[in-house]
Motif scaffolding. Structure first.
Motif, PDB file in Angstrom:
ATOM      1  N   ARG A 145       0.804  -1.208   0.080  1.00 23.74           N
ATOM      2  CA  ARG A 145       0.059  -0.061  -0.136  1.00 23.74           C
ATOM      3  C   ARG A 145       0.834   1.233  -0.176  1.00 23.74           C
ATOM      4  N   GLU A 146       1.920   1.062   0.814  1.00 20.74           N
ATOM      5  CA  GLU A 146       2.772   2.509   0.906  1.00 20.74           C
ATOM      6  C   GLU A 146       3.342   2.633  -0.453  1.00 20.74           C
ATOM      7  N   LYS A 147       3.879   1.805  -0.954  1.00 18.19           N
ATOM      8  CA  LYS A 147       4.656   1.708  -2.398  1.00 18.19           C
ATOM      9  C   LYS A 147       3.640   2.228  -3.568  1.00 18.19           C
ATOM     10  N   LEU A 148       2.353   1.690  -3.176  1.00 21.30           N
ATOM     11  CA  LEU A 148       1.533   2.065  -4.445  1.00 21.30           C
ATOM     12  C   LEU A 148       0.965   3.630  -4.403  1.00 21.30           C
ATOM     13  N   LYS A 149       1.323   4.213  -3.330  1.00 22.42           N
ATOM     14  CA  LYS A 149       1.010   5.794  -3.130  1.00 22.42           C
ATOM     15  C   LYS A 149       1.510   6.547  -4.452  1.00 22.42           C
ATOM     16  N   ASN A 150       2.892   6.247  -4.538  1.00 25.02           N
ATOM     17  CA  ASN A 150       3.645   7.010  -5.412  1.00 25.02           C
ATOM     18  C   ASN A 150       4.087   6.379  -6.811  1.00 25.02           C
ATOM     19  N   ALA A 151       3.478   5.168  -7.017  1.00 23.57           N
ATOM     20  CA  ALA A 151       3.683   4.273  -8.104  1.00 23.57           C
ATOM     21  C   ALA A 151       3.185   5.065  -9.348  1.00 23.57           C
ATOM     22  N   LYS A 152       3.923   5.086 -10.357  1.00 27.05           N
ATOM     23  CA  LYS A 152       3.353   5.640 -11.791  1.00 27.05           C
ATOM     24  C   LYS A 152       3.119   4.386 -12.594  1.00 27.05           C
ATOM     25  N   THR A 153       3.680   3.285 -12.433  1.00 23.78           N
ATOM     26  CA  THR A 153       3.241   2.024 -13.173  1.00 23.78           C
ATOM     27  C   THR A 153       3.043   0.753 -12.500  1.00 23.78           C
TER      28      THR A 153
ATOM     29  N   ILE B 260     -11.811  -6.111  -9.922  1.00 20.01           N
ATOM     30  CA  ILE B 260     -12.403  -5.564  -8.649  1.00 20.01           C
ATOM     31  C   ILE B 260     -11.347  -4.796  -8.100  1.00 20.01           C
ATOM     32  N   PHE B 261     -10.066  -5.811  -7.969  1.00 17.22           N
ATOM     33  CA  PHE B 261      -8.899  -5.127  -7.229  1.00 17.22           C
ATOM     34  C   PHE B 261      -8.458  -4.015  -8.000  1.00 17.22           C
ATOM     35  N   ILE B 262      -8.231  -3.980  -9.350  1.00 18.01           N
ATOM     36  CA  ILE B 262      -7.630  -2.905 -10.118  1.00 18.01           C
ATOM     37  C   ILE B 262      -8.448  -1.665  -9.965  1.00 18.01           C
ATOM     38  N   LYS B 263      -9.766  -1.729 -10.001  1.00 18.23           N
ATOM     39  CA  LYS B 263     -10.555  -0.760  -9.783  1.00 18.23           C
ATOM     40  C   LYS B 263     -10.179   0.044  -8.515  1.00 18.23           C
ATOM     41  N   GLU B 264     -10.028  -0.663  -7.482  1.00 21.54           N
ATOM     42  CA  GLU B 264      -9.666   0.107  -6.291  1.00 21.54           C
ATOM     43  C   GLU B 264      -8.362   0.527  -6.197  1.00 21.54           C
ATOM     44  N   ILE B 265      -7.273  -0.227  -6.769  1.00 23.05           N
ATOM     45  CA  ILE B 265      -5.912   0.238  -7.058  1.00 23.05           C
ATOM     46  C   ILE B 265      -6.060   1.592  -7.577  1.00 23.05           C
ATOM     47  N   ARG B 266      -6.824   1.937  -8.668  1.00 22.44           N
ATOM     48  CA  ARG B 266      -6.877   3.006  -9.336  1.00 22.44           C
ATOM     49  C   ARG B 266      -7.642   4.200  -8.750  1.00 22.44           C
TER      50      ARG B 266
ATOM     51  N   PRO C 133      -5.228   7.403  -8.530  1.00 24.57           N
ATOM     52  CA  PRO C 133      -5.738   7.710 -10.016  1.00 24.57           C
ATOM     53  C   PRO C 133      -4.756   8.037 -11.072  1.00 24.57           C
ATOM     54  N   GLU C 134      -3.427   8.246 -10.858  1.00 20.04           N
ATOM     55  CA  GLU C 134      -2.322   8.324 -11.772  1.00 20.04           C
ATOM     56  C   GLU C 134      -1.669   7.186 -12.317  1.00 20.04           C
ATOM     57  N   ILE C 135      -1.902   6.147 -11.581  1.00 17.78           N
ATOM     58  CA  ILE C 135      -1.091   5.055 -12.044  1.00 17.78           C
ATOM     59  C   ILE C 135      -1.601   4.415 -13.272  1.00 17.78           C
ATOM     60  N   GLN C 136      -0.411   3.648 -14.051  1.00 16.74           N
ATOM     61  CA  GLN C 136      -0.738   3.037 -15.422  1.00 16.74           C
ATOM     62  C   GLN C 136      -0.643   1.513 -15.163  1.00 16.74           C
ATOM     63  N   VAL C 137      -1.781   0.972 -15.257  1.00 20.28           N
ATOM     64  CA  VAL C 137      -1.861  -0.603 -15.164  1.00 20.28           C
ATOM     65  C   VAL C 137      -1.532  -1.455 -16.216  1.00 20.28           C
ATOM     66  N   PHE C 138      -0.658  -2.387 -16.329  1.00 20.52           N
ATOM     67  CA  PHE C 138      -0.514  -3.392 -17.487  1.00 20.52           C
ATOM     68  C   PHE C 138      -0.607  -4.679 -16.871  1.00 20.52           C
ATOM     69  N   TYR C 139      -1.935  -5.408 -17.597  1.00 24.45           N
ATOM     70  CA  TYR C 139      -2.289  -6.502 -17.404  1.00 24.45           C
ATOM     71  C   TYR C 139      -1.755  -7.590 -18.162  1.00 24.45           C
ATOM     72  N   PHE C 140      -1.071  -8.636 -17.614  1.00 26.46           N
ATOM     73  CA  PHE C 140      -0.246  -9.547 -18.476  1.00 26.46           C
ATOM     74  C   PHE C 140      -1.178 -10.756 -18.790  1.00 26.46           C
ATOM     75  N   VAL C 141      -1.166 -11.305 -19.776  1.00 25.85           N
ATOM     76  CA  VAL C 141      -1.633 -12.597 -19.861  1.00 25.85           C
ATOM     77  C   VAL C 141      -0.877 -13.558 -20.868  1.00 25.85           C
ATOM     78  N   ARG C 142      -1.136 -14.881 -21.007  1.00 26.12           N
ATOM     79  CA  ARG C 142      -0.269 -15.813 -21.398  1.00 26.12           C
ATOM     80  C   ARG C 142      -0.354 -15.420 -23.094  1.00 26.12           C
ATOM     81  N   GLY C 143       0.970 -15.928 -23.561  1.00 27.33           N
ATOM     82  CA  GLY C 143       0.649 -15.800 -25.337  1.00 27.33           C
ATOM     83  C   GLY C 143      -0.021 -17.031 -26.040  1.00 27.33           C
ATOM     84  N   LYS C 144      -0.368 -17.970 -25.284  1.00 26.56           N
ATOM     85  CA  LYS C 144      -1.021 -19.057 -26.082  1.00 26.56           C
ATOM     86  C   LYS C 144      -1.898 -19.820 -24.886  1.00 26.56           C
TER      87      LYS C 144
ATOM     88  N   ASP D 200     -10.994  -1.574 -19.897  1.00 24.28           N
ATOM     89  CA  ASP D 200     -11.359  -0.107 -19.933  1.00 24.28           C
ATOM     90  C   ASP D 200     -10.518   0.105 -18.350  1.00 24.28           C
ATOM     91  N   LEU D 201      -9.795  -0.802 -17.735  1.00 26.26           N
ATOM     92  CA  LEU D 201      -9.107  -0.734 -16.671  1.00 26.26           C
ATOM     93  C   LEU D 201      -7.601  -0.631 -16.386  1.00 26.26           C
TER      94      LEU D 201
END
Length: 287
Positions: free
Chosen positions: A143-151, A167-173, A177-188, A206-207
């Motif tokens: 939580r502390e590190k999330l406060k100032n994280a950009k990515t 649901i979690f990513i919504k609350e993270i944002r 509100p300034e954070i950019q979230v990258f959501y990684f999925v498998r390649g196949k 959208d998130l």
């Protein structure tokens, strides 16, 4: 994290369950089982379990002519998870600590695993979410590190679990509100891990920026990742790793700080994380 002796039996047991689940005749089942055993025999204890599993499942897919062995199960898991989404989001709105409770929801979703466990009880897991106790809990540091994280690089795990990640990513944002979230999925397709195709029509687009990591393994094994995924993973301010497969690939291997969110589903991971079978973890892995 290298394979242990129990992993050979676990992977072979997964192969056997595939023959049952697909109702293969004796001849085809024998072929699949013999090929699985042959592939397992190639690997010594220096390899990661997800790397071996990927090789085994790839060959089974080729033998059976089925690209996505768990396509039906993944669709059903997402459909089932969506039934609970609105109820859980209403609970979050009433929460005194919505970020932490959303994290609990995300970890609870990790029960959906058709590799280690062919069956799971999502409804039972949902009922106990907000009373969840963590064996290891580094959430306050997160939580502390999330406060100032950009990515934030968020490593997804299983299909269905992604609904709870939303649901979690919504609350993270909301929290940052300034954070950019990258959501990684498998390649196949690999076991029931989530891919781009599985996310069609869902809110995650959208998130976050959804990223095809390129990996064919049931876990984010860095050597298999494409350049974009490697760059984002290494340069993001924060990394969330969901599930045991990602833990197995990254813990002690990735040379950066990662926050692991998962349920301990096997004794091998329990030993590696100095925890116990069935425990819930929010565990900061050191560089």
């Amino acid at each position: 994290m290298h394979i242990s002796k129990e992993c050979y039996l676990c992977i072979y047991n997964q192969v056997f369950k595939i023959t049952e689940r697909l109702n293969l005749n004796d001849e085809k089942a024998s072929e699949v089982l013999r090929v699985g055993a042959k592939i397992l025999s190639k690997y010594d204890l220096t390899y990661m379990p997800p790397v071996i599993a990927a090789d085994v499942y790839k060959k089974i897919s080729e033998i059976l002519g089925i690209e996505d062995l768990f396509e039906k199960e993944k669709k059903e898991a997402i459909k089932e998870a969506l039934k609970f989404k609105e109820i859980l989001e209403k609970r979050i709105k009433k929460s005194k600590d919505p970020l932490f409770d959303a994290a609990k929801i995300s970890v609870a979703g990790n029960v959906i695993d058709l590799g280690v466990h062919q069956e799971y009880n999502l409804e039972k897991e949902i009922k106990n979410i907000f009373e969840m106790k963590f064996f290891k809990n580094d959430f306050n540091e997160f939580r502390e590190k999330l406060k100032n994280a950009k990515t934030l690089c968020y490593l997804a795990d299983n299909a269905g679990e992604n609904v709870f990640d939303e649901i979690f990513i919504k609350e993270i944002r909301r929290f940052n509100p300034e954070i950019q979230v990258f959501y990684f999925v498998r390649g196949k397709p690999i076991i029931n891990d989530v891919t781009l195709k599985d996310l069609e029509g869902l809110e995650i687009w959208d998130l976050a920026e959804v990223v095809d990591s390129g990996v064919p393994t049931p876990g984010f094994c860095i050597p298999f990742a494409n350049k974009k995924a490697k760059d984002i993973f290494q340069t993001s301010n924060l990394v969330i790793s969901k599930g045991m497969g990602n833990f197995e690939c990254l813990f002690g291997e990735c040379e950066r700080e990662v926050f692991y969110f998962y349920k301990v589903k096997c004794n091998v991971v329990a030993r590696a994380s100095k925890s116990k079978l069935g425990e819930y973890m929010i565990y900061k892995g050191e560089k």
